[in-house]
Design a protein around this motif. Structure first.
Motif, PDB file in Angstrom:
ATOM      1  N   ASN A  66       0.841  -1.196   0.000  1.00 60.48           N
ATOM      2  CA  ASN A  66       0.000   0.000   0.000  1.00 60.48           C
ATOM      3  C   ASN A  66       0.875   1.245   0.000  1.00 60.48           C
ATOM      4  O   ASN A  66       1.716   1.425   0.886  1.00 60.48           O
ATOM      5  N   LEU A  67       0.701   2.088  -1.014  1.00 61.74           N
ATOM      6  CA  LEU A  67       1.395   3.376  -1.087  1.00 61.74           C
ATOM      7  C   LEU A  67       0.435   4.438  -0.582  1.00 61.74           C
ATOM      8  O   LEU A  67      -0.680   4.565  -1.094  1.00 61.74           O
ATOM      9  N   TRP A  68       0.854   5.223   0.402  1.00 63.05           N
ATOM     10  CA  TRP A  68      -0.024   6.175   1.073  1.00 63.05           C
ATOM     11  C   TRP A  68       0.795   7.376   1.533  1.00 63.05           C
ATOM     12  O   TRP A  68       2.017   7.385   1.428  1.00 63.05           O
ATOM     13  N   ALA A  69       0.096   8.378   2.061  1.00 66.30           N
ATOM     14  CA  ALA A  69       0.764   9.558   2.617  1.00 66.30           C
ATOM     15  C   ALA A  69      -0.076  10.111   3.760  1.00 66.30           C
ATOM     16  O   ALA A  69      -1.309   9.995   3.756  1.00 66.30           O
ATOM     17  N   THR A  70       0.578  10.737   4.720  1.00 70.06           N
ATOM     18  CA  THR A  70      -0.136  11.280   5.877  1.00 70.06           C
ATOM     19  C   THR A  70      -1.067  12.424   5.489  1.00 70.06           C
ATOM     20  O   THR A  70      -2.073  12.647   6.147  1.00 70.06           O
ATOM     21  N   TRP A  71      -0.762  13.149   4.417  1.00 68.07           N
ATOM     22  CA  TRP A  71      -1.549  14.312   3.994  1.00 68.07           C
ATOM     23  C   TRP A  71      -2.730  13.924   3.098  1.00 68.07           C
ATOM     24  O   TRP A  71      -3.498  14.783   2.685  1.00 68.07           O
ATOM     25  N   CYS A  72      -2.903  12.641   2.811  1.00 69.26           N
ATOM     26  CA  CYS A  72      -3.875  12.157   1.824  1.00 69.26           C
ATOM     27  C   CYS A  72      -5.159  11.671   2.515  1.00 69.26           C
ATOM     28  O   CYS A  72      -5.143  10.631   3.175  1.00 69.26           O
ATOM     29  N   PRO A  73      -6.298  12.410   2.378  1.00 73.99           N
ATOM     30  CA  PRO A  73      -7.546  11.985   3.038  1.00 73.99           C
ATOM     31  C   PRO A  73      -8.022  10.574   2.672  1.00 73.99           C
ATOM     32  O   PRO A  73      -8.397   9.810   3.568  1.00 73.99           O
ATOM     33  N   LEU A 123       7.073   1.356   6.109  1.00 80.67           N
ATOM     34  CA  LEU A 123       8.307   1.834   5.490  1.00 80.67           C
ATOM     35  C   LEU A 123       8.169   3.299   5.110  1.00 80.67           C
ATOM     36  O   LEU A 123       7.068   3.797   4.917  1.00 80.67           O
ATOM     37  N   LEU A 124       9.305   3.965   4.981  1.00 73.90           N
ATOM     38  CA  LEU A 124       9.318   5.358   4.551  1.00 73.90           C
ATOM     39  C   LEU A 124       9.975   5.445   3.180  1.00 73.90           C
ATOM     40  O   LEU A 124      11.127   5.061   3.006  1.00 73.90           O
ATOM     41  N   ASP A 125       9.224   5.941   2.218  1.00 73.75           N
ATOM     42  CA  ASP A 125       9.725   6.132   0.850  1.00 73.75           C
ATOM     43  C   ASP A 125       9.689   7.623   0.547  1.00 73.75           C
ATOM     44  O   ASP A 125       8.891   8.087  -0.266  1.00 73.75           O
ATOM     45  N   SER A 126      10.539   8.382   1.211  1.00 73.56           N
ATOM     46  CA  SER A 126      10.498   9.844   1.099  1.00 73.56           C
ATOM     47  C   SER A 126      10.956  10.356  -0.263  1.00 73.56           C
ATOM     48  O   SER A 126      10.736  11.522  -0.591  1.00 73.56           O
ATOM     49  N   GLN A 127      11.555   9.501  -1.069  1.00 69.86           N
ATOM     50  CA  GLN A 127      11.956   9.895  -2.423  1.00 69.86           C
ATOM     51  C   GLN A 127      10.996   9.363  -3.480  1.00 69.86           C
ATOM     52  O   GLN A 127      11.250   9.478  -4.675  1.00 69.86           O
ATOM     53  N   ASN A 128       9.913   8.738  -3.046  1.00 71.42           N
ATOM     54  CA  ASN A 128       8.888   8.201  -3.945  1.00 71.42           C
ATOM     55  C   ASN A 128       9.444   7.221  -4.987  1.00 71.42           C
ATOM     56  O   ASN A 128       8.996   7.191  -6.134  1.00 71.42           O
ATOM     57  N   VAL A 129      10.375   6.412  -4.552  1.00 70.33           N
ATOM     58  CA  VAL A 129      10.992   5.424  -5.448  1.00 70.33           C
ATOM     59  C   VAL A 129       9.947   4.432  -5.957  1.00 70.33           C
ATOM     60  O   VAL A 129       9.925   4.089  -7.142  1.00 70.33           O
ATOM     61  N   LEU A 130       9.069   3.968  -5.061  1.00 70.41           N
ATOM     62  CA  LEU A 130       8.060   2.997  -5.479  1.00 70.41           C
ATOM     63  C   LEU A 130       7.078   3.585  -6.480  1.00 70.41           C
ATOM     64  O   LEU A 130       6.666   2.904  -7.424  1.00 70.41           O
ATOM     65  N   GLN A 131       6.699   4.834  -6.289  1.00 68.93           N
ATOM     66  CA  GLN A 131       5.794   5.467  -7.257  1.00 68.93           C
ATOM     67  C   GLN A 131       6.422   5.474  -8.643  1.00 68.93           C
ATOM     68  O   GLN A 131       5.738   5.240  -9.637  1.00 68.93           O
ATOM     69  N   GLN A 132       7.715   5.733  -8.704  1.00 60.25           N
ATOM     70  CA  GLN A 132       8.399   5.761  -9.995  1.00 60.25           C
ATOM     71  C   GLN A 132       8.526   4.361 -10.587  1.00 60.25           C
ATOM     72  O   GLN A 132       8.218   4.148 -11.762  1.00 60.25           O
ATOM     73  N   LEU A 134       6.749   1.669  -9.980  1.00 59.92           N
ATOM     74  CA  LEU A 134       5.452   1.058 -10.291  1.00 59.92           C
ATOM     75  C   LEU A 134       4.569   1.940 -11.169  1.00 59.92           C
ATOM     76  O   LEU A 134       3.439   1.578 -11.482  1.00 59.92           O
ATOM     77  N   LYS A 135       5.080   3.105 -11.528  1.00 54.40           N
ATOM     78  CA  LYS A 135       4.344   4.059 -12.367  1.00 54.40           C
ATOM     79  C   LYS A 135       2.976   4.384 -11.751  1.00 54.40           C
ATOM     80  O   LYS A 135       1.949   4.374 -12.418  1.00 54.40           O
ATOM     81  N   THR A 136       3.012   4.698 -10.459  1.00 53.72           N
ATOM     82  CA  THR A 136       1.799   5.012  -9.711  1.00 53.72           C
ATOM     83  C   THR A 136       1.271   6.371 -10.129  1.00 53.72           C
ATOM     84  O   THR A 136       2.025   7.330 -10.233  1.00 53.72           O
ATOM     85  N   THR A 137      -0.038   6.449 -10.351  1.00 56.21           N
ATOM     86  CA  THR A 137      -0.650   7.697 -10.831  1.00 56.21           C
ATOM     87  C   THR A 137      -1.358   8.481  -9.740  1.00 56.21           C
ATOM     88  O   THR A 137      -1.778   9.607  -9.976  1.00 56.21           O
ATOM     89  N   GLY A 138      -1.541   7.907  -8.571  1.00 58.61           N
ATOM     90  CA  GLY A 138      -2.224   8.618  -7.495  1.00 58.61           C
ATOM     91  C   GLY A 138      -2.159   7.840  -6.200  1.00 58.61           C
ATOM     92  O   GLY A 138      -1.773   6.671  -6.181  1.00 58.61           O
ATOM     93  N   LEU A 139      -2.510   8.512  -5.128  1.00 60.01           N
ATOM     94  CA  LEU A 139      -2.526   7.876  -3.811  1.00 60.01           C
ATOM     95  C   LEU A 139      -3.933   7.906  -3.249  1.00 60.01           C
ATOM     96  O   LEU A 139      -4.663   8.851  -3.529  1.00 60.01           O
ATOM     97  N   PRO A 140      -4.280   6.904  -2.491  1.00 56.42           N
ATOM     98  CA  PRO A 140      -3.530   5.677  -2.240  1.00 56.42           C
ATOM     99  C   PRO A 140      -3.618   4.718  -3.426  1.00 56.42           C
ATOM    100  O   PRO A 140      -4.568   4.759  -4.202  1.00 56.42           O
TER     101      PRO A 140
END
Length: 173
Positions: A66-73, A123-132, A134-140
């Motif tokens: 799961n890719l997520w962020a604290t600022w993401c409702p 885990l902390l992915d502060s450089q958004n390596v997984l988004q790159q 996996l070509k993630t287009t949005g969170l979550p």
């Protein structure tokens, strides 16, 4: 008259082809190839509890990433369901990779502590390596990998209990 029929037929075929291509690329799954199109990313990230972990270590067990962020409702909305399911389903590894670009591990840890959401593999992915990777287009975005490390399903947006259950069935059969 015959030329008009051919032009109209060609236009209809092009419209249908365009619609199908657009639907495939924009559908939940985003054009991924379930059942073998992607593998668990070979990425090492810091663990909020200390140390580092490479995601490839989870090949051999079904994996929910799961890719997520604290600022993401929507991320905050789905987190209790995912955390509860992770605690119940010991046959599946749940990894929560915080995509808080530029934010510290302390901020992510503070959010998890305040909400009482304890996660073994946070885990902390502060450089958004997984988004790159996996070509993630949005969170979550939640990825479901089978025991062989193959991507079987992907869900963009807050996940529902029904979608989570169906996706878990796909990776544990």
């Amino acid at each position: 008259m015959k030329k008009k029929k051919i032009n109209i037929s060609a236009l209809v075929i092009l419209l249908i082809a365009g619609f199908l291509l657009g639907w495939f690329l924009l559908a939940p799954g985003g054009g991924s190839k379930p059942g073998g199109g992607s593998d668990v990313p070979n990425v090492t990230l810091p663990r909020l509890g200390g140390g580092e972990v490479n995601l490839s270590r989870f090949v051999g067990k079904p994996l929910v990433l799961n890719l997520w962020a604290t600022w993401c409702p929507p991320c905050r909305q789905e987190m209790p369901l995912l955390t509860k399911t992770a605690a119940e389903r010991k046959d599946v590894v749940f990894v929560f990779a915080a995509q808080d670009r530029g934010n510290s591990a302390a901020l992510v840890r503070q959010y998890l502590d305040q909400t009482g959401l304890v996660q073994e593999w946070a885990l902390l992915d502060s450089q958004n390596v997984l988004q790159q990777k996996l070509k993630t287009t949005g969170l979550p975005t939640t990825y479901f990998f089978d025991r062989k490390g193959r991507l079987v399903a992907k869900h963009v947006g807050a996940i529902t209990p029904e979608i989570l259950q169906k996706s878990l069935e796909l990776i544990t059969k």
